[in-house]
Design a protein around this motif. Sequence first.
Motif, PDB file in Angstrom:
ATOM      1  N   PRO A 128      75.371 135.275 102.115  1.00  0.00           N
ATOM      2  CA  PRO A 128      76.340 134.224 101.752  1.00  0.00           C
ATOM      3  C   PRO A 128      76.312 133.015 102.672  1.00  0.00           C
ATOM      4  CG  PRO A 128      77.366 136.378 101.610  1.00  0.00           C
ATOM      5  CD  PRO A 128      76.019 136.588 102.228  1.00  0.00           C
ATOM      6  N   THR A 129      76.196 133.242 103.973  1.00  0.00           N
ATOM      7  CA  THR A 129      76.260 132.127 104.904  1.00  0.00           C
ATOM      8  C   THR A 129      75.028 131.235 104.848  1.00  0.00           C
ATOM      9  OG1 THR A 129      75.409 133.593 106.629  1.00  0.00           O
ATOM     10  CG2 THR A 129      77.794 133.312 106.513  1.00  0.00           C
ATOM     11  N   ALA A 130      73.928 131.727 104.273  1.00  0.00           N
ATOM     12  CA  ALA A 130      72.688 130.951 104.245  1.00  0.00           C
ATOM     13  C   ALA A 130      72.386 130.360 102.880  1.00  0.00           C
ATOM     14  CB  ALA A 130      71.508 131.818 104.683  1.00  0.00           C
ATOM     15  N   SER A 131      73.167 130.722 101.860  1.00  0.00           N
ATOM     16  CA  SER A 131      72.810 130.277 100.513  1.00  0.00           C
ATOM     17  C   SER A 131      72.846 128.762 100.384  1.00  0.00           C
ATOM     18  CB  SER A 131      73.723 130.937  99.476  1.00  0.00           C
ATOM     19  OG  SER A 131      75.085 130.726  99.773  1.00  0.00           O
ATOM     20  N   GLY A 132      73.678 128.090 101.188  1.00  0.00           N
ATOM     21  CA  GLY A 132      73.699 126.630 101.139  1.00  0.00           C
ATOM     22  C   GLY A 132      72.426 126.004 101.657  1.00  0.00           C
ATOM     23  N   ALA A 133      71.750 126.685 102.594  1.00  0.00           N
ATOM     24  CA  ALA A 133      70.515 126.146 103.165  1.00  0.00           C
ATOM     25  C   ALA A 133      69.308 126.384 102.271  1.00  0.00           C
ATOM     26  CB  ALA A 133      70.268 126.767 104.546  1.00  0.00           C
ATOM     27  N   VAL A 134      69.422 127.301 101.315  1.00  0.00           N
ATOM     28  CA  VAL A 134      68.291 127.598 100.435  1.00  0.00           C
ATOM     29  C   VAL A 134      67.853 126.352  99.672  1.00  0.00           C
ATOM     30  CG1 VAL A 134      67.538 128.983  98.461  1.00  0.00           C
ATOM     31  CG2 VAL A 134      68.943 130.019 100.236  1.00  0.00           C
ATOM     32  N   ALA A 135      68.814 125.471  99.361  1.00  0.00           N
ATOM     33  CA  ALA A 135      68.486 124.255  98.605  1.00  0.00           C
ATOM     34  C   ALA A 135      67.485 123.368  99.343  1.00  0.00           C
ATOM     35  CB  ALA A 135      69.760 123.460  98.306  1.00  0.00           C
ATOM     36  N   GLN A 136      67.406 123.510 100.674  1.00  0.00           N
ATOM     37  CA  GLN A 136      66.436 122.722 101.429  1.00  0.00           C
ATOM     38  C   GLN A 136      65.003 123.183 101.168  1.00  0.00           C
ATOM     39  OE1 GLN A 136      67.623 120.061 102.944  1.00  0.00           O
ATOM     40  NE2 GLN A 136      69.608 120.806 102.202  1.00  0.00           N
ATOM     41  N   LEU A 137      64.850 124.372 100.576  1.00  0.00           N
ATOM     42  CA  LEU A 137      63.525 124.875 100.208  1.00  0.00           C
ATOM     43  C   LEU A 137      63.262 124.734  98.706  1.00  0.00           C
ATOM     44  CD1 LEU A 137      63.311 128.190 102.298  1.00  0.00           C
ATOM     45  CD2 LEU A 137      62.390 125.948 102.882  1.00  0.00           C
ATOM     46  N   THR A 138      64.279 125.021  97.898  1.00  0.00           N
ATOM     47  CA  THR A 138      64.033 125.054  96.457  1.00  0.00           C
ATOM     48  C   THR A 138      63.699 123.677  95.884  1.00  0.00           C
ATOM     49  OG1 THR A 138      66.423 124.894  96.063  1.00  0.00           O
ATOM     50  CG2 THR A 138      65.455 127.102  96.089  1.00  0.00           C
ATOM     51  N   GLY A 139      64.347 122.630  96.410  1.00  0.00           N
ATOM     52  CA  GLY A 139      64.046 121.289  95.908  1.00  0.00           C
ATOM     53  C   GLY A 139      62.591 120.897  96.125  1.00  0.00           C
ATOM     54  N   PRO A 140      62.109 120.924  97.388  1.00  0.00           N
ATOM     55  CA  PRO A 140      60.703 120.608  97.618  1.00  0.00           C
ATOM     56  C   PRO A 140      59.735 121.549  96.903  1.00  0.00           C
ATOM     57  CG  PRO A 140      61.949 120.522  99.673  1.00  0.00           C
ATOM     58  CD  PRO A 140      62.867 121.092  98.635  1.00  0.00           C
ATOM     59  N   PHE A 141      60.112 122.826  96.785  1.00  0.00           N
ATOM     60  CA  PHE A 141      59.218 123.784  96.114  1.00  0.00           C
ATOM     61  C   PHE A 141      59.050 123.411  94.645  1.00  0.00           C
ATOM     62  CE2 PHE A 141      57.984 127.686  94.008  1.00  0.00           C
ATOM     63  CZ  PHE A 141      57.054 128.235  94.880  1.00  0.00           C
ATOM     64  N   CYS A 142      60.141 123.079  93.981  1.00  0.00           N
ATOM     65  CA  CYS A 142      60.052 122.702  92.574  1.00  0.00           C
ATOM     66  C   CYS A 142      59.289 121.397  92.383  1.00  0.00           C
ATOM     67  CB  CYS A 142      61.458 122.588  91.976  1.00  0.00           C
ATOM     68  SG  CYS A 142      62.298 124.178  91.760  1.00  0.00           S
ATOM     69  N   THR A 143      59.387 120.492  93.359  1.00  0.00           N
ATOM     70  CA  THR A 143      58.624 119.243  93.292  1.00  0.00           C
ATOM     71  C   THR A 143      57.132 119.522  93.405  1.00  0.00           C
ATOM     72  OG1 THR A 143      60.446 117.957  94.238  1.00  0.00           O
ATOM     73  CG2 THR A 143      58.232 117.009  94.388  1.00  0.00           C
ATOM     74  N   GLN A 144      56.752 120.415  94.325  1.00  0.00           N
ATOM     75  CA  GLN A 144      55.341 120.750  94.525  1.00  0.00           C
ATOM     76  C   GLN A 144      54.778 121.572  93.364  1.00  0.00           C
ATOM     77  OE1 GLN A 144      54.607 122.628  98.299  1.00  0.00           O
ATOM     78  NE2 GLN A 144      55.593 121.001  99.485  1.00  0.00           N
ATOM     79  N   HIS A 145      55.634 122.389  92.738  1.00  0.00           N
ATOM     80  CA  HIS A 145      55.166 123.309  91.693  1.00  0.00           C
ATOM     81  C   HIS A 145      56.041 123.139  90.442  1.00  0.00           C
ATOM     82  CE1 HIS A 145      52.805 125.116  94.902  1.00  0.00           C
ATOM     83  NE2 HIS A 145      53.911 125.249  95.599  1.00  0.00           N
ATOM     84  N   PRO A 146      55.804 122.108  89.661  1.00  0.00           N
ATOM     85  CA  PRO A 146      56.697 121.762  88.545  1.00  0.00           C
ATOM     86  C   PRO A 146      56.730 122.790  87.423  1.00  0.00           C
ATOM     87  CG  PRO A 146      54.723 120.378  88.544  1.00  0.00           C
ATOM     88  CD  PRO A 146      54.714 121.122  89.832  1.00  0.00           C
ATOM     89  N   LEU A 147      55.792 123.730  87.386  1.00  0.00           N
ATOM     90  CA  LEU A 147      55.791 124.739  86.323  1.00  0.00           C
ATOM     91  C   LEU A 147      56.569 125.997  86.713  1.00  0.00           C
ATOM     92  CD1 LEU A 147      52.050 124.525  85.148  1.00  0.00           C
ATOM     93  CD2 LEU A 147      54.052 123.355  84.207  1.00  0.00           C
ATOM     94  N   VAL A 148      57.106 126.014  87.933  1.00  0.00           N
ATOM     95  CA  VAL A 148      57.832 127.191  88.418  1.00  0.00           C
ATOM     96  C   VAL A 148      59.333 126.989  88.252  1.00  0.00           C
ATOM     97  CG1 VAL A 148      58.362 128.591  90.464  1.00  0.00           C
ATOM     98  CG2 VAL A 148      56.032 127.777  90.082  1.00  0.00           C
ATOM     99  N   THR A 149      60.019 128.034  87.821  1.00  0.00           N
ATOM    100  CA  THR A 149      61.482 128.054  87.836  1.00  0.00           C
ATOM    101  C   THR A 149      61.928 128.962  88.970  1.00  0.00           C
ATOM    102  OG1 THR A 149      61.576 129.877  86.246  1.00  0.00           O
ATOM    103  CG2 THR A 149      61.693 127.640  85.371  1.00  0.00           C
TER     104      THR A 149
END
Length: 312
Positions: free
Chosen positions: A99-120
């Motif tokens: 729970p305490t880290a779920s807010g920081a996950v967005a710092q990875l998911t945004g760039p990851f989706c940009t690099q890999h546009p076919l991934v959900t």
Amino acid sequence: MLFRQLDYLVALAREQHFARAAQACHVSQPALSEAIRKLEDELDVSLVRRGRSYEGLTPEGERIVVWAQRILADRDSLRSEVDALRTGLNGRLRIGAVPTASGAVAQLTGPFCTQHPLVTVEVIADLRSEDILRQLQNFEIDAGVTYLDRVPADFHQVPMYEERYVLLTDDAYADSLDRRTEATWAEASRLPLCLLSEAMQGRQVLQEVFAEAGLRPTPRVETDSVAALFAHVRTGRWATIVPYAWLNVFGVPNGMRAVPMAGPSRAVPVGLVTLAREPGSVMARALMELARSTEVTTALKHLSGSRPPGSQ
């Protein structure tokens, strides 16, 4: 032996019910039952305890499920590897987070989706640390964001940031701190606290710090959600202690104040973990590479609009 049979067995172990497992696999219940019976015949061992209803797996079945999960994970990894070679990464990335880290996950998911546009990406938040490690071992998630101080050596780790804490109060309680820039743990213990539940590692860290200061707080409200902590403080009746990383999610709402906690200080490392197995998941490898090149601490500091508590 068919992959389909292993899929059905894993689904039955997960759902603990023939009808629900069949529904999850998009087949009829008789078709699922028959496929598992054929698997038992082929392996010459009973996998399921059958009575008038599902009664669980046999000891042999429990062992075979572990192998089935591993085989299916390797099948999925092979498919992802081939797809990546042909058209780039595509598919679904599953990330678990405490729970305490779920807010920081967005710092990875945004760039990851940009690099890999076919991934959900699917983020499963509010998990306990032990749940994340168990789900990684059962191939239910590809990666986890959790505390690194208790992660065994058979997991790959990438540190992301150090968790530090702020006292979150409404303005009325903040006035009792005389507008100082730090709050002591003793002061926090005297406030009407709502905290994470005792089963969560984030709460266990706080308990250790309180104990180090010779204190034993007795919160009136406990929850497994950091968002719920903010909601309770917003009512004006409660105070809480949250990681500074969550300030980049909610900021400091009107009528509330976030005060860094003074010593004894505790900076707990939080990071990305994956199974240490080769070749492993191509999705997990790509996320690990991204985490190694992402300055999460700097991003969190920028988004919260101030230095992390305790930083120079």
